[in-house]
Structure formats: structure tokens, C-alpha cells
Design an enzyme around this catalytic site. Structure first.
Site, short mmCIF file in Angstrom:
data_model
loop_
_atom_site.label_atom_id
_atom_site.label_comp_id
_atom_site.label_asym_id
_atom_site.label_seq_id
_atom_site.Cartn_x
_atom_site.Cartn_y
_atom_site.Cartn_z
N HIS A 9 55.43 -5.76 94.16
CA HIS A 9 55.11 -6.43 95.43
C HIS A 9 55.19 -5.44 96.59
O HIS A 9 54.31 -5.40 97.45
CB HIS A 9 56.10 -7.57 95.71
CG HIS A 9 56.00 -8.71 94.76
ND1 HIS A 9 57.11 -9.23 94.11
CD2 HIS A 9 54.96 -9.46 94.35
CE1 HIS A 9 56.73 -10.24 93.35
NE2 HIS A 9 55.44 -10.40 93.47
N LYS A 46 57.74 -25.70 89.62
CA LYS A 46 59.08 -25.42 89.09
C LYS A 46 60.01 -24.97 90.22
O LYS A 46 59.54 -24.41 91.23
CB LYS A 46 59.01 -24.37 87.99
CG LYS A 46 58.35 -23.10 88.43
CD LYS A 46 58.30 -22.10 87.31
CE LYS A 46 57.81 -20.82 87.92
NZ LYS A 46 57.50 -19.72 87.37
N ARG A 95 47.12 -6.85 88.22
CA ARG A 95 47.70 -5.97 87.21
C ARG A 95 46.70 -5.82 86.08
O ARG A 95 45.96 -4.86 86.02
CB ARG A 95 49.02 -6.55 86.70
CG ARG A 95 50.17 -6.39 87.69
CD ARG A 95 51.33 -7.26 87.33
NE ARG A 95 50.92 -8.67 87.28
CZ ARG A 95 51.74 -9.69 87.23
NH1 ARG A 95 53.02 -9.50 87.19
NH2 ARG A 95 51.27 -10.93 87.21
N SER A 154 58.02 -10.75 88.57
CA SER A 154 59.31 -11.36 88.92
C SER A 154 59.98 -11.94 87.68
O SER A 154 61.20 -11.86 87.52
CB SER A 154 59.12 -12.47 89.96
OG SER A 154 58.59 -11.94 91.15
#
Ligand code: PNS
Length: 162
Positions: free
Chosen positions: A19, A43, A92, A130
Site C-alpha cells: 500500500h 466482514k 498485483r 493485508s
């Protein structure tokens, strides 16, 4: 809509070196960069919205043209509110592309003229997410090459109560 204002959205739960790489590179491309942290997702996040914002503020304190904000609505709404005409996304692998492409098309349908700019992640962060940081930290692994040093202890403490 400001031509030189961009917004980089995400959950940042927590912020990683990947990030920070996207943040620091895109801050050089625009006059102003908003990093927008999503409050609620389906979530429950590991870090509270206050924690995620604070960690981001700490690791970006040396970047002058940046502001960390939180949002709890559609991304295009907050982008319009702050005057951003460009959405930054880090890519990515090819596996990121399909979802991100769909989001980019949806966002430009919702607010015509808003552009999504995909920045390829740096080589050394290709694998980084993460979730991976949380997986390593929660099992007592070394996350020092995965996250900025200023926030490493906070992440370790969250999982190991150290
Ligand atoms: O870091 P993440 O979890 O991959 O970030 C996802 C994020 C926050 C960029 C995305 O979920 C988002 O933009 N959510 C806000 C709701 C929205 O605008 N959705 C897309 C248009 S339907």
C-alpha cells in the site's frame, strides 16, 4: 472535478509495504492524494477504522500532499465529494484484474468521466496483502519485511497481545 486530485481507496486492514509503495508513487503523480479507508465491509475488520486511519497517518507523515479520510458509502460518492477525478488501484497479479476491471467500469458508469488508474505493484510486493500480514503475525512470524517499521509493533500487539 479537480484534474489533479486522486483518491486511493481500500480497507487497509492493516496498511502494508505494498500500500505504502502505491501511495508514495501516486502522490508524485497528483497535486493531492486522498487515501480513503472503507469503514464497513461485509466482514468485521481486524483493526478499527480509527486504528487503520491512525496507522496510515503515521506511515505517510512525510508526504505533504496527502490526506487520510474514511468513508462509508460508494467510492464514487466520496470521490465526488473531495473533487477527485482519478481513482488509484494497485494491481498485483492477473487475478486482481477481473474484479478491478469490473469495479472500474461500474464506477465510471456511476460517475461518467471518473477514471481508474491501475498502478502495477513493485516487484518485491507482488505476493503481499493485508491478509498475508495477518496470517504471518497471528502465527508469530516475522512481519518486518512486510509492513512499515513504524507500525510493526502495533500489528504484532494486536495479535499476540505483547
Ligand atoms: O482493500 P480492498 O478491500 O480491496 O478495497 C476495496 C474497496 C474499498 C476499494 C471497494 O470495496 C470499494 O470501493 N467499496 C466501496 C463501495 C463501492 O463503491 N463499490 C464499488 C461500486 S459498486
Amino acid at each position: 472535478m479537480g484534474k489533479n486530485i486522486a483518491i486511493y481507496p481500500g480497507s487497509f486492514d492493516p496498511c502494508t509495504n505494498g500500500h505504502l509503495d502505491v501511495i508514495s508513487r501516486s502522490s508524485k503523480l497528483f497535486d493531492k492524494l486522498y487515501v480513503a479507508v472503507l469503514v464497513n465491509r461485509n466482514k468485521v475488520p481486524t483493526f478499527t477504522i480509527e486504528e487503520r486511519v491512525e496507522l496510515l497517518k503515521r506511515v505517510t507523515s512525510d508526504i505533504p500532499n496527502i490526506e487520510i479520510i474514511s468513508f462509508n458509502s460508494l467510492l464514487v460518492n466520496i470521490a465526488t465529494e473531495v473533487g477527485a477525478s482519478v481513482i488509484i488501484k494497485g494491481l498485483r497479479a492477473v487475478s486482481d484484474f477481473e474484479y478491478e476491471f469490473q469495479m472500474a467500469l461500474a464506477n465510471s458508469r456511476l460517475v461518467p468521466g471518473i477514471e481508474t488508474l491501475f498502478l502495477p505493484t513493485s516487484n518485491e510486493n507482488l505476493f503481499l496483502s493485508s491478509s498475508l500480514v495477518k496470517e504471518v503475525a497471528s502465527n508469530g512470524g516475522d512481519i518486518s519485511s512486510l509492513v512499515p517499521p513504524e507500525i510493526r509493533e502495533d500489528i504484532v500487539r494486536k495479535f499476540l497481545g505483547e
